[in-house]
Design a protein around this motif. Structure first.
Motif, mmCIF file in Angstrom:
data_model
loop_
_atom_site.group_PDB
_atom_site.id
_atom_site.type_symbol
_atom_site.label_atom_id
_atom_site.label_comp_id
_atom_site.label_asym_id
_atom_site.label_seq_id
_atom_site.Cartn_x
_atom_site.Cartn_y
_atom_site.Cartn_z
ATOM 1 N N PHE A 72 -0.253 3.425 -14.406
ATOM 2 C CA PHE A 72 0.861 3.120 -13.349
ATOM 3 C C PHE A 72 2.117 4.009 -13.484
ATOM 4 C CE2 PHE A 72 -2.097 -0.405 -13.678
ATOM 5 C CZ PHE A 72 -2.412 -0.599 -12.131
ATOM 6 N N ASP A 73 1.672 5.228 -13.730
ATOM 7 C CA ASP A 73 2.954 6.049 -13.533
ATOM 8 C C ASP A 73 2.947 6.492 -12.087
ATOM 9 O OD1 ASP A 73 4.478 8.452 -14.713
ATOM 10 O OD2 ASP A 73 3.311 9.432 -13.166
ATOM 11 N N ALA A 74 4.327 6.254 -11.772
ATOM 12 C CA ALA A 74 4.352 6.479 -10.050
ATOM 13 C C ALA A 74 4.193 7.859 -9.547
ATOM 14 C CB ALA A 74 5.945 5.753 -9.728
ATOM 15 N N ASP A 75 4.734 8.638 -10.132
ATOM 16 C CA ASP A 75 4.486 10.112 -9.702
ATOM 17 C C ASP A 75 3.065 10.675 -9.697
ATOM 18 O OD1 ASP A 75 7.612 10.938 -9.631
ATOM 19 O OD2 ASP A 75 7.333 10.659 -11.632
ATOM 20 N N ILE A 101 -6.286 -0.136 -2.241
ATOM 21 C CA ILE A 101 -6.088 1.131 -3.267
ATOM 22 C C ILE A 101 -4.956 2.188 -2.369
ATOM 23 C CG2 ILE A 101 -7.214 3.266 -3.522
ATOM 24 C CD1 ILE A 101 -9.712 1.431 -3.925
ATOM 25 N N GLU A 102 -5.117 2.020 -1.027
ATOM 26 C CA GLU A 102 -4.008 2.902 -0.240
ATOM 27 C C GLU A 102 -2.745 2.254 -0.470
ATOM 28 O OE1 GLU A 102 -5.712 3.210 3.587
ATOM 29 O OE2 GLU A 102 -7.119 4.908 2.937
ATOM 30 N N ALA A 103 -2.511 0.997 -0.478
ATOM 31 C CA ALA A 103 -1.299 0.448 -0.843
ATOM 32 C C ALA A 103 -0.667 0.720 -2.157
ATOM 33 C CB ALA A 103 -1.305 -1.341 -0.620
ATOM 34 N N ALA A 104 -1.774 0.822 -3.056
ATOM 35 C CA ALA A 104 -1.204 1.166 -4.539
ATOM 36 C C ALA A 104 -0.428 2.602 -4.263
ATOM 37 C CB ALA A 104 -2.126 1.273 -5.391
ATOM 38 N N ARG A 105 -1.201 3.483 -3.868
ATOM 39 C CA ARG A 105 -0.770 4.873 -3.688
ATOM 40 C C ARG A 105 0.704 4.684 -2.670
ATOM 41 N NH1 ARG A 105 -4.105 9.475 -0.441
ATOM 42 N NH2 ARG A 105 -4.197 7.834 1.027
ATOM 43 N N ARG A 106 0.678 4.148 -1.349
ATOM 44 C CA ARG A 106 2.209 3.946 -0.894
ATOM 45 C C ARG A 106 3.230 3.543 -1.716
ATOM 46 N NH1 ARG A 106 -1.054 2.821 3.005
ATOM 47 N NH2 ARG A 106 -0.938 0.281 2.662
ATOM 48 N N ASN A 107 2.722 2.245 -2.465
ATOM 49 C CA ASN A 107 3.747 1.481 -3.277
ATOM 50 C C ASN A 107 4.331 2.515 -4.247
ATOM 51 O OD1 ASN A 107 3.528 -0.741 -1.556
ATOM 52 N ND2 ASN A 107 2.336 -1.852 -3.193
ATOM 53 N N ALA A 108 3.347 3.442 -4.724
ATOM 54 C CA ALA A 108 4.003 4.305 -5.883
ATOM 55 C C ALA A 108 4.868 5.255 -5.287
ATOM 56 C CB ALA A 108 2.761 4.856 -6.540
ATOM 57 N N ALA A 109 4.665 5.760 -4.017
ATOM 58 C CA ALA A 109 5.485 6.675 -3.531
ATOM 59 C C ALA A 109 6.827 6.178 -3.086
ATOM 60 C CB ALA A 109 4.784 7.382 -2.257
ATOM 61 N N ALA A 110 6.642 4.697 -2.779
ATOM 62 C CA ALA A 110 7.994 4.029 -2.435
ATOM 63 C C ALA A 110 8.816 3.897 -3.609
ATOM 64 C CB ALA A 110 7.594 2.800 -1.504
#
Length: 192
Positions: A72-75, A101-110
């Motif tokens: 869960f490294d955000a970058d 899965i796409e939400a996880a990617r969006r949430n990491a970017a946020a």
């Protein structure tokens, strides 16, 4: 229901009475504060994946989630490509739900974007209730609160998804924003 006594003689919240991973999670993680961006992002993402499923399903798959989401490294997760999403959709070790899965990617970017304003951990903990709940029975347990509604709205404004009020209430419990254990449970008060 009131707290129950397990086969080991300890009084617990009823959902954690029997031996196994749920009891371990109850005794050693649930309601205990977590620290750092990755720990907060992990819990937020996993609570989103749990929506509509049982927590035991997510707990069983958590090790694989950690592997495929780079601890869960955000970058790293924010940089996932559409090819990464397709790879994850084929991984039976996680919950294969494209929207999540796409939400996880969006949430990491946020989460990365939030660093300019103090970070994810600071934002989440800013919604701590002024008077934490102290339920004595499962009937007194909440599923949302004014704080979880406000947290949900704030996260959605910042680009997060799968962060509805009920999911955020569960997150608040999971990361120890307040002590979720029933009064009388041996774990109440151990997470602070």
């Amino acid at each position: 229901m009131e707290p129950i006594t397990g086969d080991d003689g300890l009084v617990r919240c009823p959902w954690a009475g029997g031996p196994g991973p749920m009891r371990e999670y109850h005794d050693h993680e649930w309601g205990h504060p977590v620290h750092g961006e990755a720990a907060h992002l992990e819990r937020l993402v996993l609570e989103g994946f749990q929506a509509g499923l049982s927590w035991s399903t997510i707990l069983t798959k958590r090790g694989r989630f950690r592997e495929v989401f780079a601890d869960f490294d955000a970058d790293t997760v924010a940089a996932f490509t559409d090819d990464d999403v397709e790879r994850l959709m084929g991984d039976p070790g996680i919950v294969r739900n494209r929207a999540k899965i796409e939400a996880a990617r969006r949430n990491a970017a946020a989460t990365v974007a939030l660093r300019e304003d103090g970070g994810l951990e600071t934002l989440l903990h800013s919604f701590a209730p002024p008077t934490p709940p102290a339920p004595a029975t499962t009937e007194e347990l909440g599923t949302t609160s004014a704080e979880s509604v406000a947290m949900s709205k704030a996260l959605k404004k910042r680009g997060f998804s799968f962060v509805g009020p009920t999911t955020m209430y569960a997150l608040m419990e999971a990361i120890g924003i307040f002590d979720p254990h029933l009064v009388g449970c041996h774990a109440r008060g151990t997470g602070s």
